[in-house]
Design an enzyme around this catalytic site. Structure first.
Site, PDB file in Angstrom:
ATOM      1  N   LYS A  35       0.850  -1.195   0.000  1.00  0.00           N
ATOM      2  CA  LYS A  35       0.000   0.000   0.000  1.00  0.00           C
ATOM      3  C   LYS A  35       0.891   1.252   0.000  1.00  0.00           C
ATOM      4  O   LYS A  35       2.091   1.176   0.272  1.00  0.00           O
ATOM      5  CB  LYS A  35      -0.915  -0.011   1.219  1.00  0.00           C
ATOM      6  CG  LYS A  35      -0.182   0.026   2.560  1.00  0.00           C
ATOM      7  CD  LYS A  35      -1.146  -0.170   3.719  1.00  0.00           C
ATOM      8  CE  LYS A  35      -0.393  -0.179   5.048  1.00  0.00           C
ATOM      9  NZ  LYS A  35      -1.279  -0.553   6.164  1.00  0.00           N
ATOM     10  N   TYR A 256      18.211  29.264   9.217  1.00  0.00           N
ATOM     11  CA  TYR A 256      17.032  30.033   9.612  1.00  0.00           C
ATOM     12  C   TYR A 256      16.849  30.025  11.121  1.00  0.00           C
ATOM     13  O   TYR A 256      16.983  28.992  11.776  1.00  0.00           O
ATOM     14  CB  TYR A 256      15.777  29.445   8.970  1.00  0.00           C
ATOM     15  CG  TYR A 256      15.688  29.712   7.483  1.00  0.00           C
ATOM     16  CD1 TYR A 256      15.595  31.023   6.993  1.00  0.00           C
ATOM     17  CD2 TYR A 256      15.691  28.661   6.578  1.00  0.00           C
ATOM     18  CE1 TYR A 256      15.501  31.264   5.630  1.00  0.00           C
ATOM     19  CE2 TYR A 256      15.596  28.888   5.216  1.00  0.00           C
ATOM     20  CZ  TYR A 256      15.504  30.192   4.746  1.00  0.00           C
ATOM     21  OH  TYR A 256      15.416  30.430   3.407  1.00  0.00           O
TER      22      TYR A 256
HETATM   23  C1  LIG Z   1      -0.547  -1.698   6.684  1.00  0.00           C
HETATM   24  C2  LIG Z   1      -1.176  -2.948   7.136  1.00  0.00           C
HETATM   25  C3  LIG Z   1      -0.385  -4.051   7.466  1.00  0.00           C
HETATM   26  C4  LIG Z   1       1.120  -4.014   7.470  1.00  0.00           C
HETATM   27  O1  LIG Z   1       1.572  -3.412   8.674  1.00  0.00           O
HETATM   28  P1  LIG Z   1       3.120  -3.365   9.016  1.00  0.00           P
HETATM   29  O2  LIG Z   1       3.174  -2.819  10.385  1.00  0.00           O
HETATM   30  O3  LIG Z   1       3.744  -2.446   8.025  1.00  0.00           O
HETATM   31  O4  LIG Z   1       3.612  -4.751   8.878  1.00  0.00           O
HETATM   32  C5  LIG Z   1      -1.030  -5.218   7.815  1.00  0.00           C
HETATM   33  N1  LIG Z   1      -2.378  -5.299   7.847  1.00  0.00           N
HETATM   34  C6  LIG Z   1      -3.161  -4.252   7.544  1.00  0.00           C
HETATM   35  C7  LIG Z   1      -4.640  -4.400   7.611  1.00  0.00           C
HETATM   36  C8  LIG Z   1      -2.604  -3.048   7.187  1.00  0.00           C
HETATM   37  O5  LIG Z   1      -3.378  -2.005   6.889  1.00  0.00           O
END
Ligand SMILES: *Cc1c(COP(=O)(O)O)cnc(C)c1O
Length: 371
Positions: A35, A256
């Site tokens: 994702k 800055y």
């Molecule tokens: C993002 C996600 C994961 C992966 O999580 P990590 O901590 O990156 O391993 C697993 N299950 C769901 C439903 C997610 O949204």
């Protein structure tokens, strides 16, 4: 010549980290969670390194199309399921598996016309309180789904809120097991943290683990454990070069807001990376950075296009012949020295996930080890 900044994606490290997950859970199938454009790496850029996974999990339908477009014929799972009825048409067409977390999604399925029944993952809210049916309502949802001709096999899933920390998985896994014990179908429970930390817990059975951050070489439970502890390797390096060197006298300030004031003579380097590249502006004096592979620190504020670094441990660094010394913001230096993204994230008060995902569009990306 373009600005010297670049991100490098390490294909061999992705492959290594996937193997590391398999070592932890040899009997489970692995969803590579890609994702958010593969946690900022780019789906197309990680595909080679992760194609040994059993499936790809993501949220965005356009990203699912991209994975199919790469030639992937295996499972793809939509972790949040569909958002509107016509998304189901894409699921039918591309053979996407999808989570079902609410009654409205069951309604949409019931109204969907399809030749091929869908494989679904029914999500339980076992305590995270984001998505899913509560344990009390779960079995009714299961029965309703099971009666639909649009539905093929039902798998059961839940998501942990504290797999990376002391509260652990106990309160959730007990509720999940109690409500799903006698239900058929595959189970998908563990994220990265549960996969690494709780795989020996007898209550935890995950036919499909959902591995995200661990694949990208960051420790899900940093700072308790480091990437080195979990034997994972950085998959993204953000590097640049020095543009200039300044010699400060006591009392001179940097950047800055004059956030840093020298108390003694100090040589600093100016590197071509700023918050417009995705480097967090919350980093300040003390944030670790590698110059020529040598660990040193930021001094002063991060600006849009530049950071300033202390050259005390690496006085040979410079811009001789217009070729500035390499500066590694996170990842692996040419010398092989590693600066975990988690160390930088901690200095910015955040987690490695956020830094990877925020890599800016303007940074050119190179894939190392692509076939
Ligand atoms: C993002 C996600 C994961 C992966 O999580 P990590 O901590 O990156 O391993 C697993 N299950 C769901 C439903 C997610 O949204």
């Amino acid at each position: 010549m373009p600005r010297p900044i670049a991100a490098t994606i390490h294909t061999a490290a992705l492959h290594h980290n996937l193997q590391r997950v398999r070592q932890s859970v040899p009997d489970a199938k692995v969803w590579a969670v890609v994702k958010a454009n593969a946690y900022g790496h780019g789906i197309e850029r990680v595909f080679e390194g992760l194609r040994g996974a059993d499936g790809f999990a993501l949220l965005d339908l356009a990203e699912a199309e991209r994975v199919r477009h790469l030639g992937w014929r295996g499972p793809i799972l939509l972790l949040e399921g569909v958002f509107e009825p016509r998304d189901l048409e894409l699921c039918s067409r591309l053979g996407l598996w999808h989570a079902v977390h609410c009654d409205e999604q069951i309604d949409m399925l019931a109204a969907h016309k399809t030749q091929v029944p869908h494989r679904v993952f029914l999500k339980m809210n076992s305590g995270m309180n984001r998505l899913g049916f509560t344990p009390a309502r779960y079995r009714a949802a299961w029965a309703r789904l099971g009666a639909l001709p649009q539905v093929d096999e039902i798998s059961v899933m839940t998501h942990f809120s504290d797999a990376d920390s002391p509260r652990g998985i106990g309160h959730q896994i007990e509720a999940f097991n109690a409500a799903t014990q006698d239900l058929p179908g595959e189970r998908s429970v563990s994220n990265s943290a549960a996969t690494l930390r709780h795989h020996t817990d007898a209550r935890l059975r995950s036919d499909w683990v959902r591995a995200g951050i661990v694949l990208y070489g960051s420790a899900p439970d940093f700072p308790e454990n480091s990437p080195a502890h979990w034997q994972v390797q950085p998959t993204m390096t953000l590097s640049t070069r020095l543009l200039a060197v300044q010699h400060l006298q006591p009392g001179d300030t940097v950047g800055y807001g004059s956030r840093f004031r020298a108390t003694e003579p100090l040589t600093i380097g100016i590197a071509a990376c700023g918050y417009a590249d995705g480097y967090p502006r919350h980093c300040d004096t003390g944030t670790p950075v590698l110059v020529g592979g040598v660990r040193t620190q930021l001094v002063g504020r991060v600006s849009m296009d530049m950071v300033t670094v202390d050259l005390t441990p690496v006085l040979a660094a410079g811009v001789a012949a217009g070729f500035g010394t390499e500066v590694t913001l996170w990842g692996r230096a040419s010398t092989g020295a590693i600066l975990p993204i988690d160390d930088v994230a901690q200095a910015a008060g955040t987690v490695g996930y956020e830094l990877m995902c925020a890599l800016a569009q303007r940074v050119p990306v190179v894939v190392e080890g692509a076939a």
